[in-house]
Design a protein around this motif. Sequence first.
Motif, PDB file in Angstrom:
ATOM      1  N   PRO A  72       6.343  20.272  17.497  1.00 14.87           N
ATOM      2  CA  PRO A  72       6.725  19.549  15.657  1.00 14.87           C
ATOM      3  C   PRO A  72       6.991  19.832  14.326  1.00 14.87           C
ATOM      4  CG  PRO A  72       3.978  20.097  16.708  1.00 14.87           C
ATOM      5  CD  PRO A  72       5.269  21.378  17.435  1.00 14.87           C
ATOM      6  N   ARG A  73       7.902  18.624  14.171  1.00 14.33           N
ATOM      7  CA  ARG A  73       7.940  19.203  12.722  1.00 14.33           C
ATOM      8  C   ARG A  73       8.815  18.713  11.769  1.00 14.33           C
ATOM      9  NH1 ARG A  73      13.188  22.520  12.038  1.00 14.33           N
ATOM     10  NH2 ARG A  73      13.230  23.318  14.207  1.00 14.33           N
ATOM     11  N   PRO A  74       8.072  18.776  10.338  1.00 10.55           N
ATOM     12  CA  PRO A  74       7.766  18.019   9.170  1.00 10.55           C
ATOM     13  C   PRO A  74       9.392  17.873   9.280  1.00 10.55           C
ATOM     14  CG  PRO A  74       7.679  20.574   8.512  1.00 10.55           C
ATOM     15  CD  PRO A  74       7.530  20.212   9.919  1.00 10.55           C
ATOM     16  N   VAL A  75       9.500  16.507   8.131  1.00 14.08           N
ATOM     17  CA  VAL A  75      10.351  15.609   7.753  1.00 14.08           C
ATOM     18  C   VAL A  75       9.887  14.796   6.666  1.00 14.08           C
ATOM     19  CG1 VAL A  75      12.136  14.181   9.108  1.00 14.08           C
ATOM     20  CG2 VAL A  75      11.547  15.898   9.800  1.00 14.08           C
ATOM     21  N   ARG A  76      11.045  15.147   5.536  1.00 13.30           N
ATOM     22  CA  ARG A  76      11.252  14.559   4.323  1.00 13.30           C
ATOM     23  C   ARG A  76      12.570  13.954   3.998  1.00 13.30           C
ATOM     24  NH1 ARG A  76      13.143  16.150  -0.893  1.00 13.30           N
ATOM     25  NH2 ARG A  76      12.632  14.922  -2.667  1.00 13.30           N
ATOM     26  N   LEU A  77      12.160  12.746   3.964  1.00 18.04           N
ATOM     27  CA  LEU A  77      13.667  11.968   3.866  1.00 18.04           C
ATOM     28  C   LEU A  77      13.361  11.027   2.596  1.00 18.04           C
ATOM     29  CD1 LEU A  77      12.939   9.508   6.857  1.00 18.04           C
ATOM     30  CD2 LEU A  77      14.785  11.398   6.549  1.00 18.04           C
TER      31      LEU A  77
ATOM     32  N   ASP B 228      15.361  16.858   4.865  1.00 16.81           N
ATOM     33  CA  ASP B 228      15.781  18.140   4.501  1.00 16.81           C
ATOM     34  C   ASP B 228      14.170  17.905   5.819  1.00 16.81           C
ATOM     35  OD1 ASP B 228      16.319  18.972   2.638  1.00 16.81           O
ATOM     36  OD2 ASP B 228      15.966  16.790   1.572  1.00 16.81           O
ATOM     37  N   SER B 229      14.439  19.071   5.979  1.00 16.31           N
ATOM     38  CA  SER B 229      13.170  20.586   7.309  1.00 16.31           C
ATOM     39  C   SER B 229      12.874  21.616   6.951  1.00 16.31           C
ATOM     40  CB  SER B 229      13.173  19.704   8.732  1.00 16.31           C
ATOM     41  OG  SER B 229      12.338  20.031   9.452  1.00 16.31           O
ATOM     42  N   PRO B 230      12.147  22.294   6.752  1.00 17.58           N
ATOM     43  CA  PRO B 230      12.154  23.820   6.959  1.00 17.58           C
ATOM     44  C   PRO B 230      12.918  24.427   8.162  1.00 17.58           C
ATOM     45  CG  PRO B 230      10.160  23.058   7.274  1.00 17.58           C
ATOM     46  CD  PRO B 230      10.704  21.835   6.981  1.00 17.58           C
ATOM     47  N   GLY B 231      14.187  24.935   8.025  1.00 13.85           N
ATOM     48  CA  GLY B 231      15.098  26.232   8.872  1.00 13.85           C
ATOM     49  C   GLY B 231      15.886  25.533   9.037  1.00 13.85           C
ATOM     50  N   MET B 232      16.203  24.043   8.853  1.00 15.30           N
ATOM     51  CA  MET B 232      17.618  23.369   8.685  1.00 15.30           C
ATOM     52  C   MET B 232      18.371  22.958   7.402  1.00 15.30           C
ATOM     53  SD  MET B 232      16.228  19.456  10.183  1.00 15.30           S
ATOM     54  CE  MET B 232      17.881  18.896   9.611  1.00 15.30           C
TER      55      MET B 232
END
Length: 596
Positions: free
Chosen positions: A96-101, A140-144
């Motif tokens: 799973p991955r959190p994403v902020r647009l 945006d997503s943590p680690g990228m």
Amino acid sequence: MLAVALLCTTLASATEVSAPVPAVAPAPPVAVVAEAAEAAEVAAKDKATGYREVVETPETFPEEGDLKATLRSVTLVPQRGYTPIQVTVHNSSGQPRPVRLSIHGQGRITERSLQLGARERVVTYLMLPADIQSGQLHMDSPGMPTATEGFYLDSYRGARVMVLGDVKSFENATQLGRVAENQEPLVAARFLDARTAPRELAAYVGYDAVLVTASPEEVPDDVWAVLESFALTGGRLVLARPPANPRLHFPLLEDVHSERSFYGFGEVRQFLGCRDTHEACGQQLAEAAAEVTGAVVPAGPPPRWDRNSLLRDGRTPLLESARAPVGRFMLLIFLFTLAVGPGGLMLARRKGPLAVLIAVPTLAAITCLGLVAWSVLVDGFRVHAARYSLTLLDRERARAVTVGITAWYANLTEEGVMMPASSVLVSPVEPEDPPRALDWTQGLVLRDSFLPSRTYREWGEVAVLPSRARLTARKEGDGVVVQNALGAAVEAGRMRFQDKLWNLPAMADGAEAKAVLIPDEKKVALLDHEAHQPLSLTYQPGLRFPAATSVLDDDLTDGVFLVRLGGRGFAPTAAVDVDLEAGVHLVRGGIEEARP
């Protein structure tokens, strides 16, 4: 006889002599031919036919790690409200991955946060204020690293329609074709897949009409629910292929076989009889989209170069505390002028110039302190508001449909407000100093400059919210006893109960009172005009409630009431703590009959 014959012969000869010889018309000059061709071209251009398709361009983000995203740009901008920007995000990883647009445009940020599961693909929408024409989307997503993509929007100025369906089904339903570049279309259309259509009311309220050309089975139930809310709150909904049982999705329809039905504050149209006359369906769509102004129209401030006491289009503020106390200030200035002018001259003669040099700054300081004291003691540091709304209560489904407007004035900046997903906060068409941060993760969270300091603002609201508010009536002898469970004091009202018209007295919330029978209905109005005049001034056509007059004008059927309430009303921002200067709310709904 001979004389008659000679007379006829003479007249015939005179006619032949006097008759003009037809001349050959000269060929028109080339300039005249060119002007005629240009006029014909202009006439063809002015004649509105067909439709204009706004082709959305998929823009794929540069691939960053396990995330892939596609933005559909060149989207048709609605005339008001918000533009839904479609973004597809795919998580190809097994985690799973959190994403902020977020969209950055004109110094403002619109954002939404997502939680993508493993190998999940999500289609989502960011609601961009309709006054923004371009921006840059950030993912945006943590680690990228942050991925960005710029875009621009289509700001066509004619009638604008959102279509849930494809181009083929649209043309088959309306018999409209694409127009050439030099022709004026009946409507401009934006096409969306019904299965991935927005689930939020804010995505629809700004468009002049929404047309559903997909088959009813392709439209998910939650999309039907938001389409019904769109119609309830003043939208024009058109069904090219109506469901077999329309009341399954539109329970308030009175006649399921009617091509045009008023529904709440809006309307629902069905392509029924027009299928036989193909061109009529396209005309019905154009008619539904024409001259739509929305259920509520808040007033914007005048241009910066035209500052006066009026708002845009000559409307006056709805909040008394937002108007400068010109009379009091003029009196204070007049007293200050007297003290400095004639008073200063008298002081100079008696005490000398040094006394004047001391007195004038002292008087100026006292005057300034008086103005500050007035602002603190009278205006205070709280938010002032005046609230006006129209509400339809759907007792069977325990919900309240509200269109309202609130006038705000804050001496100190009010930072934010929260709105549920089934409601929309509507700004003026040309807002000034709009909020700089909008978060659509769960409904709308408006942050940073919701209300600038010492600035008059109007915000419109449309909402469909759960509500247990009701008016209960029971028979007692020859009269009727009414209980107020509407959540606010009843100031006046009427109801039709057991085929008789009754007058409702003023009642506190939770109180009971006896209704008064009206013996002659022809001599009374639905509500006294003077009693609800503050609201009637705001809902007149072309002003703040252009499409909601039916709440006042429709006759009361049996089991229906219409009352005027005070207080904060049913709109979502009623939870904001304010000093309420005025509150006028008209509520219409069904009576709940109680057993004696």
